[in-house]
Design a protein around this motif. Structure first.
Motif, PDB file in Angstrom:
ATOM      1  N   LEU A 216      -4.922  34.001  10.556  1.00  0.00           N
ATOM      2  CA  LEU A 216      -5.227  34.200   9.135  1.00  0.00           C
ATOM      3  C   LEU A 216      -4.131  35.101   8.574  1.00  0.00           C
ATOM      4  O   LEU A 216      -3.119  35.339   9.220  1.00  0.00           O
ATOM      5  CB  LEU A 216      -6.610  34.819   8.962  1.00  0.00           C
ATOM      6  CG  LEU A 216      -7.796  33.929   9.372  1.00  0.00           C
ATOM      7  CD1 LEU A 216      -9.111  34.678   9.291  1.00  0.00           C
ATOM      8  CD2 LEU A 216      -7.853  32.659   8.526  1.00  0.00           C
TER       9      LEU A 216
ATOM     10  N   ALA B 182     -15.934  29.442   5.285  1.00  0.00           N
ATOM     11  CA  ALA B 182     -15.169  28.266   5.671  1.00  0.00           C
ATOM     12  C   ALA B 182     -16.030  27.062   5.301  1.00  0.00           C
ATOM     13  O   ALA B 182     -17.249  27.173   5.157  1.00  0.00           O
ATOM     14  CB  ALA B 182     -14.853  28.275   7.159  1.00  0.00           C
TER      15      ALA B 182
ATOM     16  N   GLY C 122      -9.303  34.293   4.418  1.00  0.00           N
ATOM     17  CA  GLY C 122      -9.959  33.493   5.446  1.00  0.00           C
ATOM     18  C   GLY C 122     -10.963  34.246   6.279  1.00  0.00           C
ATOM     19  O   GLY C 122     -11.673  33.631   7.085  1.00  0.00           O
TER      20      GLY C 122
ATOM     21  N   LYS D   5     -11.709  38.066  18.355  1.00  0.00           N
ATOM     22  CA  LYS D   5     -12.870  37.515  17.671  1.00  0.00           C
ATOM     23  C   LYS D   5     -14.038  38.502  17.769  1.00  0.00           C
ATOM     24  O   LYS D   5     -14.354  39.012  18.840  1.00  0.00           O
ATOM     25  CB  LYS D   5     -13.254  36.182  18.320  1.00  0.00           C
ATOM     26  CG  LYS D   5     -14.402  35.450  17.646  1.00  0.00           C
ATOM     27  CD  LYS D   5     -14.630  34.109  18.332  1.00  0.00           C
ATOM     28  CE  LYS D   5     -15.751  33.318  17.660  1.00  0.00           C
ATOM     29  NZ  LYS D   5     -15.940  31.994  18.304  1.00  0.00           N
TER      30      LYS D   5
ATOM     31  N   GLU E  23     -14.117  33.681  13.133  1.00  0.00           N
ATOM     32  CA  GLU E  23     -12.713  33.296  13.028  1.00  0.00           C
ATOM     33  C   GLU E  23     -11.995  33.500  14.367  1.00  0.00           C
ATOM     34  O   GLU E  23     -12.218  34.479  15.059  1.00  0.00           O
ATOM     35  CB  GLU E  23     -12.011  34.129  11.951  1.00  0.00           C
ATOM     36  CG  GLU E  23     -12.682  34.101  10.589  1.00  0.00           C
ATOM     37  CD  GLU E  23     -13.757  35.156  10.421  1.00  0.00           C
ATOM     38  OE1 GLU E  23     -14.343  35.257   9.324  1.00  0.00           O
ATOM     39  OE2 GLU E  23     -14.031  35.884  11.413  1.00  0.00           O
TER      40      GLU E  23
ATOM     41  N   ASN F 223     -10.632  27.079   4.931  1.00  0.00           N
ATOM     42  CA  ASN F 223     -10.990  27.925   3.796  1.00  0.00           C
ATOM     43  C   ASN F 223     -10.163  27.593   2.564  1.00  0.00           C
ATOM     44  O   ASN F 223     -10.440  28.097   1.476  1.00  0.00           O
ATOM     45  CB  ASN F 223     -10.854  29.410   4.151  1.00  0.00           C
ATOM     46  CG  ASN F 223      -9.435  29.800   4.518  1.00  0.00           C
ATOM     47  OD1 ASN F 223      -8.515  29.701   3.711  1.00  0.00           O
ATOM     48  ND2 ASN F 223      -9.238  30.256   5.758  1.00  0.00           N
TER      49      ASN F 223
ATOM     50  N   ASP G 229      -6.540  27.381   9.586  1.00  0.00           N
ATOM     51  CA  ASP G 229      -7.382  28.411   8.966  1.00  0.00           C
ATOM     52  C   ASP G 229      -8.297  29.101   9.977  1.00  0.00           C
ATOM     53  O   ASP G 229      -9.483  29.345   9.702  1.00  0.00           O
ATOM     54  CB  ASP G 229      -8.205  27.814   7.824  1.00  0.00           C
ATOM     55  CG  ASP G 229      -7.344  27.411   6.634  1.00  0.00           C
ATOM     56  OD1 ASP G 229      -6.142  27.727   6.640  1.00  0.00           O
ATOM     57  OD2 ASP G 229      -7.869  26.772   5.699  1.00  0.00           O
ATOM     58  N   ALA G 230      -7.761  29.410  11.162  1.00  0.00           N
ATOM     59  CA  ALA G 230      -8.480  30.120  12.232  1.00  0.00           C
ATOM     60  C   ALA G 230      -9.675  29.350  12.760  1.00  0.00           C
ATOM     61  O   ALA G 230     -10.665  29.929  13.206  1.00  0.00           O
ATOM     62  CB  ALA G 230      -8.908  31.523  11.784  1.00  0.00           C
ATOM     63  N   ARG G 231      -9.572  28.024  12.739  1.00  0.00           N
ATOM     64  CA  ARG G 231     -10.540  27.149  13.394  1.00  0.00           C
ATOM     65  C   ARG G 231      -9.754  26.090  14.160  1.00  0.00           C
ATOM     66  O   ARG G 231      -8.769  25.540  13.648  1.00  0.00           O
ATOM     67  CB  ARG G 231     -11.465  26.480  12.375  1.00  0.00           C
ATOM     68  CG  ARG G 231     -12.780  27.195  12.131  1.00  0.00           C
ATOM     69  CD  ARG G 231     -12.649  28.474  11.353  1.00  0.00           C
ATOM     70  NE  ARG G 231     -13.956  29.119  11.148  1.00  0.00           N
ATOM     71  CZ  ARG G 231     -14.156  30.142  10.326  1.00  0.00           C
ATOM     72  NH1 ARG G 231     -13.146  30.655   9.644  1.00  0.00           N
ATOM     73  NH2 ARG G 231     -15.361  30.673  10.189  1.00  0.00           N
TER      74      ARG G 231
END
Length: 582
Positions: A130, A491, A91, A69, A126, A520, A254-256
């Motif tokens: 992704l 996002a 994303g 990150k 993120e 996203n 979606d990377a969350r």
């Protein structure tokens, strides 16, 4: 409204600012990572047939990008293929940096054969899974790969650290050249020929001919935890996914991060990524081999429309037990191909994690409301000559071809990219800034339930937004088919979804403004609606489109242009000097 050309002295200043940003990031453990992508034609054999496909570094699927990150990833793309290409980092918000976003003729001109371009992939908020893929023609059928974003150094996952992480890319395989498939659809005006197989990590699985030896296998051991990073890279299909004999725990989309959700299956739309935990906890004495399976989820209203409703398989095998290893794997119980209730039941359970390290910040005061109809339409075979009946078009149509639209505007990509036109102040004649906030006030039935799809109009219409505004978009399906809607550069919170026609007086009362999932790409349900909210805190030019690729070709797209804010952090970065030329 548009920015002017950047003087040379400002390039020096921009370089200093970027260098300082990298230095500051380094003090927080972030790094600059470098990858080289060589686009080449490579021979691959699937379903007993060999063909040449476009690949990155000769790999299908392509190489995985690993980062943390906040890292900066520089990807040098060298086009050694025979056609134009671009790459999109699906994303990745790319703060202030639409120049490296990738969609062809939206934020850049394509990289020509023999050319190269260095993408700066700026990771910010993120964390999770992704992916990257080609964003030109149908090239992403084989030009694609995972992006794995680990937590910053000194932090960790908000769940038990997995013993191993495994990218699981769901895709599709055509026996024919995908470029020929696309060109045929353009020429005839008809639908795209369905793929011949679904795939898991590039392999259809041992239920298909000539595929047993290549079937993807996952080796596990009793008591260990595996993080499956699932990506739907298919061009045309939603997918149900499950592992026989095991429940999955959903922990991210979606990377969350999401609240942990134990499920028997997931439904994942094209473009989406989902992180799920697999606990290797088979019952003692039971089978030691299990199928991991991905089956098409179809919402097309007519059974006579051709589609690929196959099931791809991989094998999960316990390596700490020799018992029953030679036996057939157990098969998971997957929802039926058209089980809309199963898909909605899964989607309605998704919630953002919402803890101290990963807070939820849903905007409550909306500045701009948009209601966008998603429609499948028709157009004349030839816009310049309505008597020309050279195309086949939809079954039973008269001198027409398939099209798609947002608020009855079928998007046309310009000859130069929208970003350059905006940046240099030459948008007039390239695009129009009047994309409608709402559909026509008179309801038009475009579902095909009566006389088939309705006519639409073509145009390059964009929506201009002020920096810092809160936007709510309600997507309304009028086509009797799910649509995975993807927004570049942002996002968004999926605050609501439902069936039937959206009621602006009643339905907002059902919104989840506490812990909605942060995505996203959102799956808009067949004959239903989905509502999203986001802040326009990322200046630039950002593509919004359906992630069914045939719908992109047909025009189910638009562009959001977010103006610069007042501070340097709220303004687009200068245009890189090495952008590809049209």
């Amino acid at each position: 409204m548009c920015t002017a050309k950047i003087p040379a002295v400002l390039w020096l200043l921009a370089g200093v600012v970027l260098a300082l940003a990298v230095a500051v990031s380094a003090t927080h453990g972030a790094r600059t990572r470098h990858y080289d992508f060589f686009i080449t034609e490579t021979n691959y054999t699937r379903l007993c047939r060999e063909k040449s496909i476009l690949t990155v570094n000769g790999q299908y699927p392509g190489p995985t990008i690993y980062a943390r990150k906040g890292d900066l990833v520089i990807v040098n793309v060298y086009n050694h293929g025979k056609k134009n290409i671009t790459i999109h980092w699906h994303g990745v918000d790319q703060p202030q940096n639409p120049w490296s976003d990738g969609p062809e003729f939206i934020t850049q001109c394509p990289i020509r054969p023999g050319g190269n371009f260095s993408y700066q992939v700026i990771l910010s908020k993120e964390e999770g899974t992704l992916w990257w893929h080609a964003h030109s023609d149908f090239d992403r059928a084989t030009v694609l790969g995972a992006i794995v974003i680990h937590p910053k150094r000194g932090t960790t996952f908000p769940f038990k650290r997995p013993d191993k992480e495994i990218p699981v890319i769901l895709g599709e395989w055509w026996n024919r050249d995908v470029e020929d498939v696309l060109e045929e659809a353009k020429r005839t005006g008809g639908d795209v020929v369905p793929s011949d197989a679904n795939t898991i990590n590039g392999q259809p699985g041992d239920m298909f001919p000539c595929s047993r030896d290549g079937t993807f296998k996952v080796e596990v051991q009793q008591g260990k935890t595996y993080l499956l990073r699932v990506i739907n890279a298919g061009l045309t299909n939603d997918m149900f996914f499950a592992v026989a004999g095991h429940r999955l725990t959903m922990v991210g989309i979606d990377a969350r991060y999401t609240k942990p959700l134990a499920v028997d299956y997931i439904m994942i739309a094209p473009g989406q990524t989902m992180d799920v935990l697999l606990e290797a906890s088979r019952t003692l004495g039971s089978n030691s081999r299990y199928y991991m399976a991905a089956r098409t989820f179809i919402t097309l209203p007519v059974d006579t429309i051709p589609s690929n409703n196959s099931t791809a398989t991989a094998i999960v095998e316990y390596t700490d037990s020799a018992a029953a290893r030679a036996g057939p794997p157990d098969f998971p119980i997957l929802p039926a191909v058209k089980d809309m209730d199963a898909a909605m039941a899964f989607l309605m359970q998704l919630r953002s994690l919402g803890n101290k390290e990963h807070p939820v910040d849903v905007p409550t005061n909306v500045d701009e409301h948009m209601l966008i109809d998603l429609a499948i339409n028709i157009l004349p075979c030839d816009d310049t000559d309505v008597t020309n009946a050279s195309c086949e078009g939809p079954q039973g149509s008269n001198k027409t071809r398939f099209a798609a639209s947002l608020n009855n505007v079928s998007f046309v990509s310009p000859a130069i990219d929208v970003l350059d036109a905006y940046y240099y102040g030459i948008g007039r004649g390239v695009y129009e800034e009047d994309f409608p906030n709402k559909p026509a006030p008179v309801f038009v039935d475009l579902t095909g339930s009566n006389d088939g799809p309705g006519l639409t109009k073509r145009g390059t219409k964009v929506k201009v937004l002020e920096y810092g505004a809160v936007v709510e978009v309600v997507f309304q399906d009028t086509s009797e088919e799910n649509h995975p809607m993807h927004l570049h550069g942002f996002a968004f919170y999926v605050v609501g979804r439902g069936s039937g026609k959206f009621d602006e007086r009643r339905d907002p009362a059902t919104y989840n403004l506490v812990d909605p999932p942060y995505q996203n790409t959102v799956s808009v349900p067949k004959a239903g609606w989905a509502a999203i909210r986001f802040r326009t805190d990322n200046p630039g030019v950002w593509f919004m489109h359906c992630h069914f690729d045939r719908h992109v070709v047909w025009g189910m797209n638009t562009v959001f242009i977010v103006k610069d804010g007042k501070t340097p952090e709220a303004q687009m970065l200068p245009r890189p000097p090495n952008m590809p030329m049209c």
